[in-house]
Design an enzyme around this catalytic site. Structure first.
Site, PDB file in Angstrom:
ATOM      1  N   ASP B  17       0.852  -1.198   0.000  1.00 49.69           N
ATOM      2  CA  ASP B  17       0.000   0.000   0.000  1.00 49.69           C
ATOM      3  C   ASP B  17       0.889   1.251   0.000  1.00 49.69           C
ATOM      4  O   ASP B  17       0.568   2.261  -0.656  1.00 49.69           O
ATOM      5  CB  ASP B  17      -0.935   0.001   1.229  1.00 49.69           C
ATOM      6  CG  ASP B  17      -2.335   0.504   0.910  1.00 49.69           C
ATOM      7  OD1 ASP B  17      -2.432   1.503   0.180  1.00 49.69           O
ATOM      8  OD2 ASP B  17      -3.323  -0.083   1.398  1.00 49.69           O
ATOM      9  N   HIS B  20       1.873   3.098  -3.250  1.00 51.22           N
ATOM     10  CA  HIS B  20       1.069   4.184  -3.827  1.00 51.22           C
ATOM     11  C   HIS B  20       1.686   5.543  -3.485  1.00 51.22           C
ATOM     12  O   HIS B  20       1.722   6.451  -4.300  1.00 51.22           O
ATOM     13  CB  HIS B  20      -0.369   4.145  -3.288  1.00 51.22           C
ATOM     14  CG  HIS B  20      -1.165   2.963  -3.747  1.00 51.22           C
ATOM     15  ND1 HIS B  20      -1.482   2.741  -5.067  1.00 51.22           N
ATOM     16  CD2 HIS B  20      -1.731   1.932  -3.062  1.00 51.22           C
ATOM     17  CE1 HIS B  20      -2.199   1.640  -5.169  1.00 51.22           C
ATOM     18  NE2 HIS B  20      -2.360   1.123  -3.969  1.00 51.22           N
ATOM     19  N   HIS B 199      -8.932  -4.482   7.077  1.00 48.95           N
ATOM     20  CA  HIS B 199      -7.930  -3.590   6.482  1.00 48.95           C
ATOM     21  C   HIS B 199      -8.488  -2.180   6.514  1.00 48.95           C
ATOM     22  O   HIS B 199      -9.521  -1.917   5.910  1.00 48.95           O
ATOM     23  CB  HIS B 199      -7.665  -4.043   5.037  1.00 48.95           C
ATOM     24  CG  HIS B 199      -6.743  -3.152   4.239  1.00 48.95           C
ATOM     25  ND1 HIS B 199      -5.431  -3.493   3.996  1.00 48.95           N
ATOM     26  CD2 HIS B 199      -6.948  -1.974   3.606  1.00 48.95           C
ATOM     27  CE1 HIS B 199      -4.861  -2.538   3.242  1.00 48.95           C
ATOM     28  NE2 HIS B 199      -5.770  -1.609   2.987  1.00 48.95           N
ATOM     29  N   HIS B 201      -8.138   2.225   6.418  1.00 45.79           N
ATOM     30  CA  HIS B 201      -7.401   3.428   5.998  1.00 45.79           C
ATOM     31  C   HIS B 201      -7.751   4.536   6.980  1.00 45.79           C
ATOM     32  O   HIS B 201      -8.844   4.575   7.542  1.00 45.79           O
ATOM     33  CB  HIS B 201      -7.734   3.805   4.549  1.00 45.79           C
ATOM     34  CG  HIS B 201      -6.926   3.020   3.563  1.00 45.79           C
ATOM     35  ND1 HIS B 201      -5.701   3.431   3.092  1.00 45.79           N
ATOM     36  CD2 HIS B 201      -7.164   1.820   2.975  1.00 45.79           C
ATOM     37  CE1 HIS B 201      -5.217   2.523   2.253  1.00 45.79           C
ATOM     38  NE2 HIS B 201      -6.089   1.527   2.162  1.00 45.79           N
ATOM     39  N   TYR B 290     -11.934   5.502  -3.231  1.00 43.41           N
ATOM     40  CA  TYR B 290     -10.783   4.588  -3.172  1.00 43.41           C
ATOM     41  C   TYR B 290      -9.503   5.368  -2.857  1.00 43.41           C
ATOM     42  O   TYR B 290      -9.151   6.316  -3.562  1.00 43.41           O
ATOM     43  CB  TYR B 290     -10.672   3.913  -4.536  1.00 43.41           C
ATOM     44  CG  TYR B 290      -9.847   2.655  -4.599  1.00 43.41           C
ATOM     45  CD1 TYR B 290     -10.164   1.531  -3.839  1.00 43.41           C
ATOM     46  CD2 TYR B 290      -8.763   2.565  -5.476  1.00 43.41           C
ATOM     47  CE1 TYR B 290      -9.423   0.363  -3.948  1.00 43.41           C
ATOM     48  CE2 TYR B 290      -8.024   1.401  -5.598  1.00 43.41           C
ATOM     49  CZ  TYR B 290      -8.355   0.299  -4.829  1.00 43.41           C
ATOM     50  OH  TYR B 290      -7.628  -0.861  -4.949  1.00 43.41           O
TER      51      TYR B 290
END
Lengths: 301, 340
Positions: B17, B20, B199, B201, B290
């Protein structure tokens, strides 16, 4: 006189194809083949007066001679196409493959339909919906100058992707990528597919990125892209260039939208239309060849 | 909240991740330094691939500095105890890529689909099991469907052979109750047979709170990232998570001091800009977009002279799903047309 046809696979693609064939001047849909007697596709085919079987291709084979079936469209899945193809070719039926099995040569009509004339081919492959929507644009660029790398991203509404497509997702990406190279003319090809479940369903979207070997000739590429757009619109009127070509260094990008005719699924499912319209156009070309005697169907032995 | 004595497996995302955040430009040396330090801190699982998983290197998502093969072959042999996972998004990554990654020594494959599209994962999950890998079904953008519908999708993945199911908050949109509902329904169905993971964010600063809610509801695996190194405002910051778990008596097996040092001394200096909740990443969490779209939207905003926050809001309204990075430039171009 129209050439008699059978459709194998009564899912989204087969049912949409039926509507296209019924409008064709030189193709006559006679049989619809499924595996589920209650499938919507078989029901629609019966309503339209077609003969149907739910016993797969084996249900059709005994009737091929008496109904003089000369062209069959396979819209099942890459896994069963090989076996379907063998059985049909034993009977001398020309097969238009709408699965990503890609046993026969690729056909993307505005790019290479003419290459298939006079080749005595008994199986041609229609790549994938994403391939039909994007490869003309890759070719439009590669006809101007060398394309080092071509990448396509196809986004389709979840409702328009049936179980066959979902089970064959790797075949989709791999077959499309190969056709971006072979038909599109990119030295290296890559394909990505995305399913989007938004409600109301979104229109099929396709993005095409080409990396040219040398600085892109913006004027010539733009002209070539617009000329190709018109070629595709001849058989898919809802094929639109939404944005681009845009140029960023050696990157050339086109953003496409494909609106369908709404034959089977509503207009958002341009992915069905572009595939079935391309297959119909290809079959019409073969039908002309059969009628004028330049193509003789041979039984596979 | 009493979670004393619970055991969880932490899974670090910084080398996947986090890709990114660096536009997929980690060097193999960066990866090795980070991975060996995580390994020494006791991190049991580490994900290594392009940010968009196996085969992600592309115009659409950004080309990686190295191939997945180069990263995996560089990292895996250097680790003493940590296991390495790879991410795979069907439609982008293929069974062939999975077989190759298994050959490079991954232990876990995480097959990721949008939360309503699990049936595109059949080929890949079956292959993962056939190869004897720890095989995870990873349901992304889990906020976009109901807990009941999420469960139906999870059942498909379990039928294909997944031994662990994740509810993945790719947009950092969920609040703790939303996490509890999703994890609880999965736990109620699968019991101890199938592991459940979460998971997160950190776009709404809910990374830790959501992860604790997940543990309370029965999750045994928790994703995060040292210093939050990940898309958007990053993942659940693992050094914080480890410290909180330690205080609460949740067993992670990870050293609090060591993981803090990895975050501060190795992860932070690798970040081109600090991973934080700025107005764009906050917009992701607020609008349910997203997280990986962040840097692409900032770039499109710069190239086409339109505000990035507006691009992200429009993507949210369109119902864009993970992987639709190609729509970002298109949305920017459409907005630009309207300005003229």
């Amino acid at each position: 006189m129209a050439i008699n046809c059978a459709m194998i696979g009564s899912g989204n693609i087969g049912t949409d194809l039926m509507a296209k064939l019924m409008r064709s001047p030189n193709l006559n849909p006679v049989w619809m083949v499924g595996i589920d007697p209650d499938s919507d596709g078989l029901l629609k085919a019966r309503e339209a007066g077609l003969k149907t079987t739910h016993e797969g291709v084996d249900g059709l084979i005994p009737h091929i001679e008496e109904d003089n079936i000369q062209i069959a469209f396979d819209a099942t899945s890459a896994y069963v196409h090989g076996e379907n193809n063998r059985k049909l070719q034993e009977k001398g039926v020309l097969v238009i493959d709408l699965t990503p099995a890609a046993i026969g040569p690729f056909c993307v009509p505005p790019v290479n339909l003419k290459d298939h004339v006079g080749e005595q081919e008994m199986n041609v492959n229609m790549v994938t919906c994403g391939g039909q929507a994007t490869i003309p644009m890759v070719a439009a660029v590669s006809q101007v100058q060398a394309v080092e790398y071509g990448e396509i991203i196809a986004t389709v509404a979840s409702k328009s992707a049936g179980p066959g497509t979902r089970k064959n997702i790797d075949e989709f990406t791999q077959t499309t990528a190969r056709a971006v190279e072979i038909v599109g003319g990119a030295k290296k090809g890559k394909a990505i597919i995305i399913l989007n479940p938004a409600e109301p369903p979104l229109m099929m979207r396709d993005t095409v990125h080409c990396l040219t070997e040398t600085e892109p000739d913006q004027e010539a590429i733009t002209a070539s892209v617009h000329a190709m757009l018109k070629e595709v619109q001849k058989y898919v009127p809802g094929y639109k260039l939404k944005n681009g070509p845009i140029f960023d260094g050696n990157r050339v990008s086109m953003f496409m939208e494909v609106e369908g005719l709404g034959d089977y699924l509503p207009k958002y499912a341009g992915n069905l239309d572009i595939m079935t319209a391309a297959a119909t156009r290809t079959a019409e070309m073969f039908a002309e060849e059969i009628e004028n005697g330049t193509l003789t169907l041979k039984k596979l032995v | 909240m009493d979670l004393k004595g619970k055991k969880v497996t932490l899974h670090d995302m910084s080398l996947r991740d986090g890709m990114h955040s660096v536009s997929h430009q980690f060097s193999t040396d960066d990866m090795i330094r980070m991975a060996t330090a995580l390994d020494a801190a006791g991190m049991p699982m580490i994900e290594v691939t392009h940010g968009d998983g196996l085969g992600g290197s592309s115009v659409n998502y950004g080309f990686g500095l190295h191939t997945d093969q180069e990263y995996l072959e560089a990292v895996i042999p250097t680790l003493k105890q940590a296991k390495v996972s790879a991410l795979l998004l069907p439609g982008l990554g293929t069974v062939r890529a999975l077989e190759e990654a298994a050959g490079y020594g991954i232990s876990t494959i995480r097959v990721a689909t949008h939360c309503t599209e699990a049936d595109v994962s059949e080929q890949h999950i079956k292959k993962g099991r056939e190869l004897g890998l720890d095989t995870v079904g990873f349901l992304m953008m889990a906020h976009m469907t109901t807990p009941e519908a999420l469960l139906e999708q999870a059942k498909k993945m379990v039928d294909y052979g997944a031994n662990c199911i994740y509810a993945t908050d790719s947009a950092g949109y969920l609040l703790p109750d939303g996490v509890t509902d999703r994890i609880a329904i999965l736990k109620a169905e699968f019991g101890d047979e199938i592991e459940i993971g979460f998971h997160g964010h950190h776009n709404l600063a809910m990374g830790i709170a959501n992860s604790l809610a997940a543990i309370e509801a029965g999750a045994g695996r928790i994703d995060g990232s040292v210093a939050g190194f990940g898309a958007g405002a990053g993942n659940t910051p693992l050094e914080v998570m480890v410290a909180v778990c330690d205080r609460m008596g949740i067993e992670t097996g990870v050293s609090v001091d060591k993981i803090m040092d990895v975050a501060e001394d190795i992860a932070l200096p690798l970040m081109p800009t600090p991973t934080r909740i700025d107005r764009d990443s906050l917009t992701l969490g607020y609008a349910g977009v997203y997280s990986s779209f962040l840097l692409h939207a900032k770039r499109a905003a710069k190239n086409h002279g339109v505000p990035s926050r507006e691009i992200l809001m429009e993507l949210g309204r369109m119902g864009a799903v993970g992987g639709q990075e190609d729509m970002i430039e298109d949305v920017a171009l459409e907005m630009k047309k309207k300005l003229v």
